[in-house]
Design a protein around this motif. Structure first.
Motif, PDB file in Angstrom:
ATOM      1  N   LEU A 158    -106.243 -53.164 106.585  1.00  0.00           N
ATOM      2  CA  LEU A 158    -107.002 -53.686 105.446  1.00  0.00           C
ATOM      3  C   LEU A 158    -106.091 -53.930 104.254  1.00  0.00           C
ATOM      4  O   LEU A 158    -106.191 -54.969 103.585  1.00  0.00           O
ATOM      5  CB  LEU A 158    -108.124 -52.716 105.077  1.00  0.00           C
ATOM      6  CG  LEU A 158    -108.994 -53.119 103.885  1.00  0.00           C
ATOM      7  CD1 LEU A 158    -109.727 -54.437 104.185  1.00  0.00           C
ATOM      8  CD2 LEU A 158    -109.980 -52.014 103.555  1.00  0.00           C
ATOM      9  N   LEU A 159    -105.188 -52.996 103.992  1.00  0.00           N
ATOM     10  CA  LEU A 159    -104.257 -53.163 102.874  1.00  0.00           C
ATOM     11  C   LEU A 159    -103.366 -54.387 103.081  1.00  0.00           C
ATOM     12  O   LEU A 159    -103.080 -55.133 102.137  1.00  0.00           O
ATOM     13  CB  LEU A 159    -103.409 -51.898 102.702  1.00  0.00           C
ATOM     14  CG  LEU A 159    -102.485 -51.880 101.482  1.00  0.00           C
ATOM     15  CD1 LEU A 159    -103.291 -52.013 100.196  1.00  0.00           C
ATOM     16  CD2 LEU A 159    -101.659 -50.604 101.468  1.00  0.00           C
TER      17      LEU A 159
ATOM     18  N   SER B 248     -99.061 -54.888 107.469  1.00  0.00           N
ATOM     19  CA  SER B 248     -99.732 -53.762 108.137  1.00  0.00           C
ATOM     20  C   SER B 248     -98.834 -53.114 109.189  1.00  0.00           C
ATOM     21  O   SER B 248     -98.805 -51.883 109.297  1.00  0.00           O
ATOM     22  CB  SER B 248    -101.052 -54.216 108.756  1.00  0.00           C
ATOM     23  OG  SER B 248    -100.829 -55.172 109.767  1.00  0.00           O
TER      24      SER B 248
ATOM     25  N   HIS C 153    -106.990 -48.597 107.532  1.00  0.00           N
ATOM     26  CA  HIS C 153    -106.637 -48.693 106.114  1.00  0.00           C
ATOM     27  C   HIS C 153    -105.350 -49.484 105.908  1.00  0.00           C
ATOM     28  O   HIS C 153    -105.227 -50.229 104.946  1.00  0.00           O
ATOM     29  CB  HIS C 153    -106.568 -47.305 105.466  1.00  0.00           C
ATOM     30  CG  HIS C 153    -105.638 -46.351 106.141  1.00  0.00           C
ATOM     31  ND1 HIS C 153    -105.943 -45.750 107.340  1.00  0.00           N
ATOM     32  CD2 HIS C 153    -104.415 -45.913 105.788  1.00  0.00           C
ATOM     33  CE1 HIS C 153    -104.935 -44.967 107.700  1.00  0.00           C
ATOM     34  NE2 HIS C 153    -103.994 -45.041 106.775  1.00  0.00           N
ATOM     35  N   TRP C 154    -104.363 -49.347 106.813  1.00  0.00           N
ATOM     36  CA  TRP C 154    -103.124 -50.123 106.679  1.00  0.00           C
ATOM     37  C   TRP C 154    -103.374 -51.601 106.999  1.00  0.00           C
ATOM     38  O   TRP C 154    -102.820 -52.480 106.333  1.00  0.00           O
ATOM     39  CB  TRP C 154    -102.033 -49.572 107.588  1.00  0.00           C
ATOM     40  CG  TRP C 154    -101.600 -48.171 107.264  1.00  0.00           C
ATOM     41  CD1 TRP C 154    -101.438 -47.150 108.143  1.00  0.00           C
ATOM     42  CD2 TRP C 154    -101.265 -47.636 105.980  1.00  0.00           C
ATOM     43  NE1 TRP C 154    -101.036 -46.009 107.495  1.00  0.00           N
ATOM     44  CE2 TRP C 154    -100.917 -46.279 106.157  1.00  0.00           C
ATOM     45  CE3 TRP C 154    -101.237 -48.158 104.696  1.00  0.00           C
ATOM     46  CZ2 TRP C 154    -100.542 -45.448 105.108  1.00  0.00           C
ATOM     47  CZ3 TRP C 154    -100.866 -47.322 103.639  1.00  0.00           C
ATOM     48  CH2 TRP C 154    -100.523 -45.990 103.844  1.00  0.00           C
TER      49      TRP C 154
END
Length: 168
Positions: A53-54, A34, A50-51
């Protein structure tokens, strides 16, 4: 799946190592991925959910892939065996109400599945030092032994096969 005796100390040691390794890998991987993505693709609003979570998803998938890849390694023998035994016992537990009803009618397959469930549960609970419910298990085993004696059936867990559950 056959019941086997495994070395409790080795199992606990290896399980603890696998758990700690997974936690460390998840933390390091999620943070590393992340932070790299945030540095490469910054968001002007400051939201990097979103980063993050990714990074967690990629790390979790990688750990799952590695655990699956190395499941046949000697180090993982006891850990994987216990994991698979828990899955096999869960299949029996989901059908336990039907098994108990059939066992009272003298169904040999139901009696055998219940014997396997009780023996497997006893093994797992001893490995995990979960002796709180052993008295309940002893009562259930006594009832099963009474039914087996009533129907003149000799129950051997080595005769159990998961396909017996399909009829219930």
């Amino acid at each position: 799946m056959q019941l086997i005796q495994i070395n409790k100390a080795r199992y606990r040691r290896h399980l603890n190592i696998v758990i700690v390794a997974c936690i460390v890998a998840l933390l390091a991987g999620a943070l590393g991925i992340s932070q790299t993505l945030i540095a490469l693709f910054p968001d002007a609003s400051g939201s990097h959910f979103h980063w993050n979570l990714l990074g967690v998803v990629i790390s979790a998938v990688t750990i799952g892939f590695l655990l699956n890849k190395y499941r046949h390694h000697d180090f993982m023998l006891e850990v994987v065996y216990v994991w698979e035994l828990k899955q096999a016992l869960n299949k029996v537990t989901r059908k336990m109400l039907k098994l108990k009803a059939a066992a009272k009618q003298g169904n040999i397959d139901a009696l055998l599945a219940m014997q396997y469930s009780y023996a497997g549960s006893r093994l797992l609970w001893q490995l995990d030092d979960n002796t709180i419910v052993m008295d309940d298990l002893a009562l259930a085993q006594a009832e099963l032994d009474r039914l087996a004696a009533h129907y003149n059936v000799n129950l051997n867990v080595e005769d159990y096969n998961e396909t017996l559950l399909k009829q219930f």
